[in-house]
Write a protein that holds these residues in place. Structure first.
Motif, mmCIF file in Angstrom:
data_model
loop_
_atom_site.group_PDB
_atom_site.id
_atom_site.type_symbol
_atom_site.label_atom_id
_atom_site.label_comp_id
_atom_site.label_asym_id
_atom_site.label_seq_id
_atom_site.Cartn_x
_atom_site.Cartn_y
_atom_site.Cartn_z
ATOM 1 N N ASN A 25 19.485 38.626 38.948
ATOM 2 C CA ASN A 25 18.265 38.365 39.909
ATOM 3 C C ASN A 25 18.269 39.143 41.239
ATOM 4 N N ARG A 26 18.706 40.118 41.288
ATOM 5 C CA ARG A 26 18.689 40.908 42.678
ATOM 6 C C ARG A 26 17.302 41.620 42.968
ATOM 7 N N VAL A 27 17.130 41.804 44.121
ATOM 8 C CA VAL A 27 15.716 42.333 44.474
ATOM 9 C C VAL A 27 15.798 43.772 43.729
ATOM 10 N N GLU A 28 14.627 44.187 43.297
ATOM 11 C CA GLU A 28 14.175 45.419 42.574
ATOM 12 C C GLU A 28 12.753 45.694 42.885
ATOM 13 N N ALA A 29 12.486 46.976 43.134
ATOM 14 C CA ALA A 29 10.972 47.279 43.408
ATOM 15 C C ALA A 29 10.069 46.699 41.917
ATOM 16 N N GLY A 30 8.940 46.248 42.127
ATOM 17 C CA GLY A 30 8.124 45.695 41.114
ATOM 18 C C GLY A 30 8.725 44.769 40.383
ATOM 19 N N LYS A 31 9.808 44.128 40.741
ATOM 20 C CA LYS A 31 10.243 42.897 39.958
ATOM 21 C C LYS A 31 9.887 41.659 40.280
#
Length: 598
Positions: A470-476
């Motif tokens: 559940n790390r930050v990623e673009a479009g997630k």
């Protein structure tokens, strides 16, 4: 999976839109409730339809829509629009939602969860030294704001299932925003206790009238900026929030924020799309429980807890002196610890993370839950030693995410006269979200609050060299605990009920315990909601202050649980079908919600 409803009308009759003249809204004379934090409620019976929401004005809007011939989706749109006005601390057009809909035949899961902007990456919540920001520093910032999805989701659901014209459904909220509504005790208390909101210039001018004192309970509050924004949405659709002047205002407020500006763009807003996902429907003895799939962790974690409890012999009678007993609570808390350990390792946006073994149901397999349940001792708590299990093969070895706070939300449950139903949980995350009030560039007083949902991502992208799912990623889309739930009778497929709650990660405990009380303990909807809460997110057990007998608390400590007393302000809404076919609804005594129906 099909669920048949004996009173289903021909589909063509459901989709004929009525004109604006088909709905005449009358603003009700509803006064704020008492200042009590726990107010006994009677439960409400209805013959044909019912709506339950967190504020009487919102419930009444849904009731009037249903009376005018609208269906469950129509009522949900109207209820949510009013909630964003009268309960702005919890949800609104600046946030996201999950909606389960039963159309009399099948269940759909509408995903309006917020999304990370294209320009953000894993280090969104890390400082210059690579260390995680303090949680509240991240919340009250432009970085925390995700692309909102509630309006897009409601519009998609309405296009597919609505009966009344979209434009008419915003009439209650626009009317109340223009004419004013009486500030409730909950809104006043939330404003009084929040120090960060008054640092936003627009919010201070509107909610504090430019001073340090919030608007008073019972004071008539008008919101002309929100009225204008909703009027444009009613006339032109959800794109009003995602393109043009209102979208430009949102982007400017996020990207020029004084504290850690965000990086959201007009392209992010324009590209957002609500999704229709396959619901998760899980057999549970005589019931089938349908909930939301990932990116929600709600259904999986709730059903893991319930599945483990069904594997364990009961230590003692589940209820004692009108509260869950110490023995039952011990098993419930231990099952929760194990389920949350799995949640913190595996569950995230399924467009970015594969399920163990390629199927999320591996987490609910009876053989797997039997192994997990065997870890629950009959006499000693595992405390914070719960570890994730191994339900299936993984292409990537995920790290267990460190715990961090989760907050917020509001829940709506609706059953209409034709047996269609909605369970919808909506959120801007923390109380008042990112504390950014946006007026849509109208220059008028008021507006709507922007979410801080990106803080539902793990601030830490990896642990010991392993990535966090559940790390930050673009479009997630960030993982959520929201647990909108529909219940069906397994043999007949008939709808049994709709329920859900706010409460951050505690939503999972509130929903699981309520399901047990409804199915196993012979309690009606209101009796189930009146029971006291006990939850754990790892080590300490948080127990609702003043609600448990001392002997129950002593029993928990004898098992080794570390007890902390606190308020546990759930906001459960439940509508259940009784044996005679009538509906019976309950609203959480800890909040201002009511149930209305005919």
């Amino acid at each position: 999976m099909l669920h048949h409803w004996k009173n289903l009308l021909p589909l063509g009759l459901l989709l004929l839109p009525l004109s604006a003249a088909g709905f005449r809204y009358e603003a009700p004379a509803i006064s704020p409730e008492t200042e009590s934090g726990f107010e006994e409620k009677p439960g409400w019976e209805a013959e044909t339809f019912a709506v339950a929401a967190a504020n009487p004005l919102a419930t009444d809007a849904g009731y009037q829509v249903l009376k005018a011939g609208g269906n469950a989706i129509d009522a949900a749109v109207a209820v949510q629009a009013v909630l964003g006005l009268v309960e702005p601390q919890s949800s609104g057009i600046g946030g996201g939602s999950f909606l389960l809909h039963f159309d009399g035949d099948s269940v759909q899961a509408f995903d309006g969860r917020e999304m990370a902007p294209a320009a953000v990456g894993e280090g969104l919540f890390l400082d210059d030294n690579g260390e995680p920001l303090a949680f509240m520093e991240a919340v009250v910032s432009g970085r925390s704001v995700g692309v909102p999805g509630t309006l897009k989701m409601l519009e998609k659901a309405h296009r597919e299932h609505g009966a009344l014209a979209w434009e008419t459904l915003f009439t209650p909220a626009i009317t109340l925003a223009e004419e004013g509504f009486k500030v409730s005790p909950r809104l006043h208390q939330s404003l009084a206790s929040d120090e960060a909101l008054r640092n936003d210039p627009l919010a201070k001018a509107f909610y504090y009238q430019g001073k340090d004192t919030p608007v008073a309970t019972g004071e008539m509050l008008k919101n002309p900026a929100l009225a204008e924004i909703l009027r444009q949405i009613a006339q032109h659709g959800s794109n009003v929030l995602h393109e043009g002047a209102i979208a430009e205002d949102l982007v400017e407020r996020v990207n020029t924020h004084r504290n850690h500006p965000g990086d959201i763009s007009l392209d992010d807003l324009a590209a957002y799309d609500a999704l229709i996902r396959e619901p998760m429907c899980t057999p549970w003895l005589q019931w089938e429980v349908c909930g939301f799939p990932p990116p929600s962790s709600g259904h999986l974690t709730v059903m893991q807890i319930l599945g483990m409890l069904d594997q364990k012999a009961m230590l003692e009678a589940p209820l004692d002196n009108g509260a869950p007993s110490g023995g039952w609570l011990h098993q419930f808390l231990e099952a929760s610890r194990l389920a949350f350990a799995d949640r913190n390792r595996y569950i995230a946006d399924p467009d970015f993370v594969d399920a163990p073994g390629g199927d999320w149901n591996t987490l609910l397999a009876p053989s797997y839950l039997a192994k997990r349940a065997a870890l629950i001792s009959s006499d000693k708590s595992m405390g914070n030693e719960a570890k994730p299990g191994n339900p299936g093969e993984l292409d990537v070895s995920w790290a267990v995410a460190p715990s961090q706070p989760e907050y917020g939300t509001s829940h709506i449950s609706i059953v209409d006269a034709d047996g269609r139903a909605v369970a919808m949980t909506s959120s801007i995350e923390q109380a008042f979200g990112s504390r950014i009030l946006a007026d849509g560039g109208t220059g008028l007083a008021g507006g709507y609050l922007l979410n801080n949902q990106l803080t539902d991502f793990s601030f830490v992208p990896e642990v010991d060299g392993k990535p966090v799912a559940n790390r930050v990623e673009a479009g997630k889309r960030p993982r959520s605990s929201m647990s909108p739930t529909l219940i069906f009778e397994r043999e007949s497929g008939e709808l049994m009920g709709s329920l859900g709650s706010p409460g951050g990660a505690a939503i999972i405990h509130y929903t699981a315990r309520t399901l047990v009380a409804l199915r196993d303990w012979g309690l009606n909807a209101q009796e189930a909601l009146d029971l006291p809460h006990a939850i754990t997110l790892g080590d300490h057990v948080f127990v609702e202050a003043g609600r448990f007998p001392e002997e129950t608390l002593d029993a928990l400590e004898d098992y080794g649980h570390k007890i902390t007393l606190r308020e546990l302000t759930s906001g459960l809404q439940v509508i259940m079908r009784q044996d005679d076919g009538a509906l019976f609804g309950g609203a959480d005594p800890r909040r201002e919600g009511v149930v209305m129906g005919d």
